[in-house]
Design an enzyme around this catalytic site. Structure first.
Site, mmCIF file in Angstrom:
data_model
loop_
_atom_site.group_PDB
_atom_site.id
_atom_site.type_symbol
_atom_site.label_atom_id
_atom_site.label_comp_id
_atom_site.label_asym_id
_atom_site.label_seq_id
_atom_site.Cartn_x
_atom_site.Cartn_y
_atom_site.Cartn_z
ATOM 1 N N HIS A 199 -5.131 -11.667 -1.965
ATOM 2 C CA HIS A 199 -6.218 -11.303 -1.025
ATOM 3 C C HIS A 199 -7.397 -12.279 -1.192
ATOM 4 O O HIS A 199 -8.558 -11.876 -1.013
ATOM 5 C CB HIS A 199 -6.732 -9.872 -1.257
ATOM 6 C CG HIS A 199 -5.673 -8.827 -1.388
ATOM 7 N ND1 HIS A 199 -4.509 -8.832 -0.656
ATOM 8 C CD2 HIS A 199 -5.607 -7.718 -2.186
ATOM 9 C CE1 HIS A 199 -3.773 -7.789 -0.999
ATOM 10 N NE2 HIS A 199 -4.413 -7.101 -1.919
ATOM 11 N N ASP A 251 1.487 -8.317 2.521
ATOM 12 C CA ASP A 251 0.914 -7.013 2.177
ATOM 13 C C ASP A 251 1.581 -5.918 3.016
ATOM 14 O O ASP A 251 0.996 -4.876 3.301
ATOM 15 C CB ASP A 251 -0.609 -6.990 2.395
ATOM 16 C CG ASP A 251 -1.316 -5.981 1.495
ATOM 17 O OD1 ASP A 251 -0.635 -5.332 0.681
ATOM 18 O OD2 ASP A 251 -2.535 -5.830 1.630
#
Ligand code: ZN
Length: 389
Positions: free
Chosen positions: A223, A284
């Site tokens: 991220h 993700d």
């Protein structure tokens, strides 16, 4: 056996036009013109100059479901075989995420086994957001040593209001446990870190590296495109630390919250002098995409999808003029090298036959996983339990 004839071959580096022979689930030969005796039982697939690439490796997918940020109704379902195949993913690396309390490493492991049984390749990280992490054997090191499918620990949350508030000492102990377990099991033994939105986000990790005198590359933050601050600070990481970008976007395609789209983030990282070899892109998938306001109030929930990797890859090529062979590295050769998966992510003799054959518009015409055809002529051949399309 399959002979892919007259394809533009990206290994991921561009090799030029040529043929690839697949035998016994592996790549047996690569050459400009492979001729074989007619009596051999070979299926020849003519590429007419279209592109042949390695299958994608998704280094961060919630294959057994995740979520729960917004209560039980926000738990996400397991990732389906079809969703992975349609997204070009032939290797899925699973992780738990926020919920290491009501979900388990055991169920994650069994989902990886299920994907393997269905023909894909899959490994997992033991643990979850929290420290101490949930494990199968009681310790991260023994999980890595004993269990073939476990290649690291994560995603451990740092600099996030949902983390367990791990101390630097705990991070050091975790990294050392993962490293030794990795040595014993012949694995990467890496700590996959979930980066949150708090300021100076890499500080716990950098302090752990310094305090524990940890080997370079012990951590693998993800991220990193979550906000411009994290992305900027990535230039302070040592040259052995890989950087994972998340392809999740809002349902309407806009970047999530303050995040930077992966295609723009790659340009920024390269401009900041970060080697392309350190950068990966993951989906993700099946993670929730919690959307918070400035006061950390949850305002909405989305669900990550595996096909966002391919969508971002196309944007890198079309909108940012990143050469395809470079963009491909983010989802093929780079993750294979970082996670010590030597037979994955490349079209080389002896590597597993994980292949994608793209039309000119980047739609998947053929997809092969471990030498088994999963998509042919644009139609999916393999279906998970309960899947009909
Ligand atoms: Zn995460």
């Amino acid at each position: 056996m399959y002979l892919f004839k007259n394809w533009e071959i990206f290994q991921p580096n561009y090799r030029g036009a040529g043929d690839v022979l697949v035998s016994g689930g592996r790549i047996a030969a690569i050459n400009t013109d492979i001729e074989l005796p007619n009596k051999l039982a070979i299926e020849v697939i003519d590429g007419s100059g279209h592109r042949l690439t390695p299958g994608f490796i998704d280094v961060h997918a919630h294959i057994a479901g995740a979520g729960g940020d917004g209560g039980p109704s926000t738990r996400t379902p397991e990732l389906t075989l079809g969703a992975l195949i349609d997204a070009g993913v032939t290797t899925a690396i699973g992780c738990l995420g926020l919920d290491g309390y009501t979900r388990s490493v055991a169920s994650l492991l069994m989902k990886a086994k299920a994907l393997r049984a269905d023909g894909l390749s899959s490994w997992i990280y033991t643990g979850s957001y929290q420290i101490p992490p949930p494990t199968l054997t009681g310790q991260v090191a023994t999980d890595l040593a004993y269990i073939e499918e476990i290649i690291g620990v994560g995603e451990i949350a740092i600099s996030d209001h949902r983390s367990s508030g791990a101390t630097v000492t705990e991070l050091v102990q975790l990294a050392k446990s993962a490293k030794v377990g990795g040595m014993l099991g012949g694995k990467a033994g890496i700590v996959h870190l979930h980066m949150g939105d708090e300021p100076d986000p890499f500080r716990p990790m950098l302090e752990a590296i310094e305090q524990g005198k940890l080997a370079p590359g012990s951590f693998y933050p993800t991220h990193v495109n979550r906000n411009s601050g994290i992305l900027d600070d990535a230039r302070f990481l040592d040259e052995a630390t890989p950087i994972d970008l998340t392809a999740s976007v809002q349902p309407d395609g806009r970047p999530l919250g303050k995040s930077i789209s992966p295609s723009e983030a790659v340009v920024k990282l390269l401009t900041n002098g970060i080697d392309l070899e350190r950068i990966t892109l993951s989906s993700d998938a099946c993670g929730t995409i919690p959307i918070f306001d400035a006061n950390q109030n949850l305002t909405g929930i989305g669900v990550g999808q595996p096909d966002l990797m391919l969508a971002e890859l196309i944007r890198m090529v079309r909108n940012q003029d990143i050469p395809l062979e470079q963009a491909l590295c983010l989802v093929t050769a780079n993750p294979a090298r970082i996670l010590l998966l030597p037979s994955k992510g490349r079209i080389e003799i002896g590597c597993d036959a994980d292949l994608i054959l793209f039309d000119k518009d980047f739609s998947i015409r053929y997809l092969m996983a471990n030498g088994v055809m999963m998509i042919a002529d644009g139609k999916r051949l393999k279906f998970g339990l309960g899947e009909t399309t």
